[in-house]
Write a protein that holds these residues in place. Sequence first.
Motif, short mmCIF file in Angstrom:
data_model
loop_
_atom_site.label_atom_id
_atom_site.label_comp_id
_atom_site.label_asym_id
_atom_site.label_seq_id
_atom_site.Cartn_x
_atom_site.Cartn_y
_atom_site.Cartn_z
N TYR A 1 10.81 -23.81 -16.38
CA TYR A 1 12.18 -24.28 -16.24
C TYR A 1 13.04 -23.48 -17.22
CZ TYR A 1 16.43 -26.86 -17.12
OH TYR A 1 17.75 -27.19 -17.30
N ALA A 2 14.18 -23.01 -16.75
CA ALA A 2 15.16 -22.35 -17.61
C ALA A 2 16.54 -22.88 -17.23
CB ALA A 2 15.12 -20.83 -17.43
N PRO A 3 17.39 -23.20 -18.21
CA PRO A 3 18.72 -23.73 -17.90
C PRO A 3 19.55 -22.84 -16.99
CG PRO A 3 18.23 -23.97 -20.23
CD PRO A 3 17.15 -23.11 -19.67
N SER A 4 19.28 -21.53 -17.06
CA SER A 4 20.05 -20.59 -16.25
C SER A 4 19.56 -20.53 -14.81
CB SER A 4 19.99 -19.19 -16.87
OG SER A 4 18.63 -18.77 -17.01
N GLY A 5 18.46 -21.21 -14.51
CA GLY A 5 17.95 -21.24 -13.15
C GLY A 5 16.81 -20.27 -12.91
N PRO A 6 16.39 -20.10 -11.66
CA PRO A 6 15.26 -19.22 -11.33
C PRO A 6 15.51 -17.77 -11.74
CG PRO A 6 15.83 -20.63 -9.47
CD PRO A 6 16.94 -20.77 -10.46
N ARG A 7 14.44 -17.11 -12.18
CA ARG A 7 14.49 -15.69 -12.52
C ARG A 7 13.94 -14.90 -11.32
NH1 ARG A 7 14.53 -15.46 -18.21
NH2 ARG A 7 15.79 -17.24 -18.90
N PRO A 8 14.70 -13.93 -10.81
CA PRO A 8 14.27 -13.23 -9.59
C PRO A 8 12.99 -12.42 -9.76
CG PRO A 8 16.21 -12.20 -10.57
CD PRO A 8 16.02 -13.49 -11.28
N HIS A 9 12.66 -12.02 -10.99
CA HIS A 9 11.49 -11.16 -11.19
C HIS A 9 10.32 -11.91 -11.82
CE1 HIS A 9 14.08 -7.89 -10.05
NE2 HIS A 9 14.92 -8.15 -11.03
#
Length: 294
Positions: free
Chosen positions: A160-168
């Motif tokens: 989980y990251a506050p900025s949302g999903p990481r594409p890579h």
Amino acid sequence: MTRRFRAVAVAPGLGLTPHAMSALQGLSHSAPVLLEHWPPPVPSYGVDALVAGWQHQLDADALSALPDLTYVALRATSTDRVDQQALKQRGITLNGITHYGDNATAEWVLGALLQTLRTPLPGRFAREARGKRLGLVGFGVVAQSVAAGAAALGMDVTYYAPSGPRPHATVARYLPLDELLTGSDVVSVHTPARTSVLTARQLALLSAESVLIVTTLGLPFTLPDFSAAWPGEDRRGVFDMVAAHDNAESLAEIPGCRVEPVYAARSEESAREAEDQIIRAMYDHLRATDGEFA
């Protein structure tokens, strides 16, 4: 480079290596001053450089004990205990370090994960990492290294990251925080220093046999919230000394919790890297300001 510091003070508890102490000697006109207390009980004149760490409060009152200070080398990646306005008002330069302990921390988390799973619960066999779900709260450099190691062990890695999903993010998949906490066998927290990100309600979502690993600088929740939500017969919590710090004794008294008397980021390699970054920055500062003091 012809300019040197007049004297370099080293705040207590840093445990600098002989290599670093020798390098500091070469950057100043006198041997490093090893402070026994922070802040010093009486003003220390002539000291124009200070090496301090994450545990030292660097506010206006503390810094007033070094009236000739012009430079602070911070052996830490966080500046949350630094009054940068006070430094600016006095014209004091601040330089910190970056990423020096990332690999050491990731290895420590994986080691704590394996050690805890392999320690049997009462009346049970040891557990394997393979097939277990790891939830990472925060997905910076350290968390990504943990994700890679855990995936290699056959774990189902989520984050989980506050900025949302990481594409890579190829070895881990994104989940909303509540879903991650509810479904994880192991949760490792990688969030900003001294920032409360988990509430009592969220801590209570963890499963009855979950493992919680915390290496953040300061706890990522309030101690009362954790004390109220955590205790469970088979839950396990593991904290390093950076996370536990002022709360080590209280955490150790909570059922299922243990505080390891080590710093996750501390290794021979990371200590050397941190010291080398400090020395390089001090050397560069002296070179850059040489003409100002000619």
